[in-house]
Design an enzyme around this catalytic site. Sequence first.
Site, mmCIF file in Angstrom:
data_model
loop_
_atom_site.group_PDB
_atom_site.id
_atom_site.type_symbol
_atom_site.label_atom_id
_atom_site.label_comp_id
_atom_site.label_asym_id
_atom_site.label_seq_id
_atom_site.Cartn_x
_atom_site.Cartn_y
_atom_site.Cartn_z
ATOM 1 N N LYS A 215 0.839 -1.201 0.000
ATOM 2 C CA LYS A 215 0.000 0.000 0.000
ATOM 3 C C LYS A 215 0.874 1.252 0.000
ATOM 4 C CE LYS A 215 -3.586 2.161 2.827
ATOM 5 N NZ LYS A 215 -4.529 1.983 3.932
ATOM 6 N N GLU A 221 10.616 -4.502 4.530
ATOM 7 C CA GLU A 221 10.748 -5.895 4.085
ATOM 8 C C GLU A 221 10.415 -6.029 2.599
ATOM 9 O OE1 GLU A 221 9.123 -4.783 6.723
ATOM 10 O OE2 GLU A 221 9.106 -6.232 8.376
ATOM 11 N N GLY A 276 -4.850 -2.151 5.122
ATOM 12 C CA GLY A 276 -3.994 -3.248 4.659
ATOM 13 C C GLY A 276 -4.593 -4.619 4.924
ATOM 14 N N ARG A 277 -5.095 -4.814 6.155
ATOM 15 C CA ARG A 277 -5.589 -6.159 6.514
ATOM 16 C C ARG A 277 -6.969 -6.449 5.944
ATOM 17 N NH1 ARG A 277 -4.556 -2.834 10.634
ATOM 18 N NH2 ARG A 277 -6.235 -2.116 12.000
ATOM 19 N N GLU A 362 -4.369 -7.053 14.958
ATOM 20 C CA GLU A 362 -3.916 -5.705 14.583
ATOM 21 C C GLU A 362 -5.086 -4.731 14.713
ATOM 22 O OE1 GLU A 362 -0.510 -5.210 11.636
ATOM 23 O OE2 GLU A 362 -2.134 -4.303 10.504
ATOM 24 N N HIS A 393 -4.082 -33.448 17.688
ATOM 25 C CA HIS A 393 -2.920 -34.202 18.156
ATOM 26 C C HIS A 393 -1.807 -33.271 18.634
ATOM 27 C CE1 HIS A 393 -4.646 -37.958 16.627
ATOM 28 N NE2 HIS A 393 -5.187 -37.147 15.725
ATOM 29 N N LYS A 512 9.447 -0.648 14.014
ATOM 30 C CA LYS A 512 9.953 -0.277 12.683
ATOM 31 C C LYS A 512 10.953 0.861 12.791
ATOM 32 C CE LYS A 512 5.699 -1.230 10.049
ATOM 33 N NZ LYS A 512 4.629 -0.630 9.258
#
Length: 557
Positions: A215, A221, A276-277, A362, A393, A512
């Site tokens: 965005k 990253e 973003g999410r 978030e 399990h 950040k």
Amino acid sequence: MTQPFIGKYSDRRPDTSPVWKRLEEHSQSIVHSDLREMFERDPQRFARFSLANGDLLVDYSKNLITDETLHLLLELAREAGIESAREAMFGGGRINWTENRAVLHVALRRRAEGALFLEDHDIMPDVRRVLERMRKFCHDLRSGLIRGASGKKIGAVVNIGIGGSDLGPVMISEALRHYQNGPTLRFVSNVDATDFVEKTRDLKPEETLFIVASKTFTTQETMTNARTARQWLFEGLKDWSAVSKHFVALSTNSDAVREFGIPAERQFEFWDWVGGRFSSWSAIGLSIAIGIGFDRFEELLDGAFEMDEHFRHQPLEENIPVILALLGIWYRNFLGAATQAILPYDQYLHRFAAYFQQADMESNGKRVDRDGEILEYDSGPVLWGEAGTNGQHAFFQLIHQGTQLIPCDFIGFVHSLNPVGDHHRKLMANFLAQTEALMRGRRPGEIGDDCPDELRPHKVFPGNRPTTSILLDRLTPRSLGKLIAMYEHKIFVEGVIWRINSFDQWGVELGKELAKKILPEAEALASGANPDLSRHDSSTAALMRRIFAPDGDEERG
Ligand code: F6P
């Protein structure tokens, strides 16, 4: 800063409301109630505590609730102003008040005619224009009209993004793997170079397209991986101009996209009102659409729109996301649940919980309310989960017999996309067995006589452990779209009741910023210099000296 957008929501803190107190009192009686008995007493319990929308069935009868619980929770929801908050969102109100932004991911999947105004601008033509561009691009890429710089057909598409620009595309592409008939899809997110190296190891540069999904187009990253990808392409093709044929950008930041070397016709834009999410429905979903074809991508949007319509128009008591949110509030604020599990009984949904970790945590991992006051009640829980039956399990022991209350959502499908032998029957038998076992438990008197006395306490299951069963006919793009939108709205409703802003994420900024400051110090250390690290605590400074020591000098400092 702009004034908080409060609209007509309630001005009252939820915990100061009389209904909050009544819920606290009511929770005391509920902890002593017994779900097994509730079912025995009331044969209509399933009918009363379940809701349907098309093929979606939400059975919430195995929760620790009575009619009174729901009645009180609905009162809390009304007091919180859910209805006006909902209209504010769908109507383009700037409900993300700390960033002064509207929250309109619902516009991206709005399958209705007509305008949707954000202030005086109709955003629907913009939405449709980008969707049309995506359709054409998908078609041309999949059919081979769009090719790489050397004229070869694109055989692999690598989405480079992180957070909301990665988790949604990954989760949805995995969930819809059955429908994939396009190029190979890969997703690179971690700044750890291992991610890039391993995901591109077997790819040929002349047949690879990189989608840089960001965005902001500034995320450390993503931009690091994008530059590495550009270098990888150059090393393969020996031609910098190939970038324009092998890169696509999904971003709101046109200047940065251009500066990177991606031309305007290879940028698919979206807007600041897409969080973003919540962005998989936007151009960020391009990799999904390339994988399954644009028509199927539109079915995903259709499914989400169906849920939007349900959420927007159904009364609160018949509203699936509202009921799920109220259950979340009930367990978090009145029964002390610190975590919540999402357990999809479908291998295709193996990234579903990871996706909703971002969407939920978030969004609702906040500590101040809309007035900036520190919350005196809990907000979002820790969300986690794993596909069934694998989780059984691994961690189910704790859900059955541990000391914590962990409400679980079980998600399943009536029909399998891979009807092989009796696999699906066994899968769903386990789904049902777990929800029943968690609810019923096993009492001391139900343990066989042959069990030695000293083992008996270990074989007792307390039961009364709440689950919600979420069932759909079949995993399709449409049903997946509906399921995702359902959880998105649940998160929104919870945030309104907690009076928090579910749409910002200031909490990810500090780390950040500090990483950016550490980087030059790391470079100095690696070059053998001795930078002043006194601004750091002794732990951080010692670790830095250890990690960033020049090669062969790891013991220094
Ligand atoms: O780190 C948090 C975050 O800001 C998320 O909210 C977002 O989804 C992600 O980073 C990626 O941001 P961008 O799409 O701008 O690269």
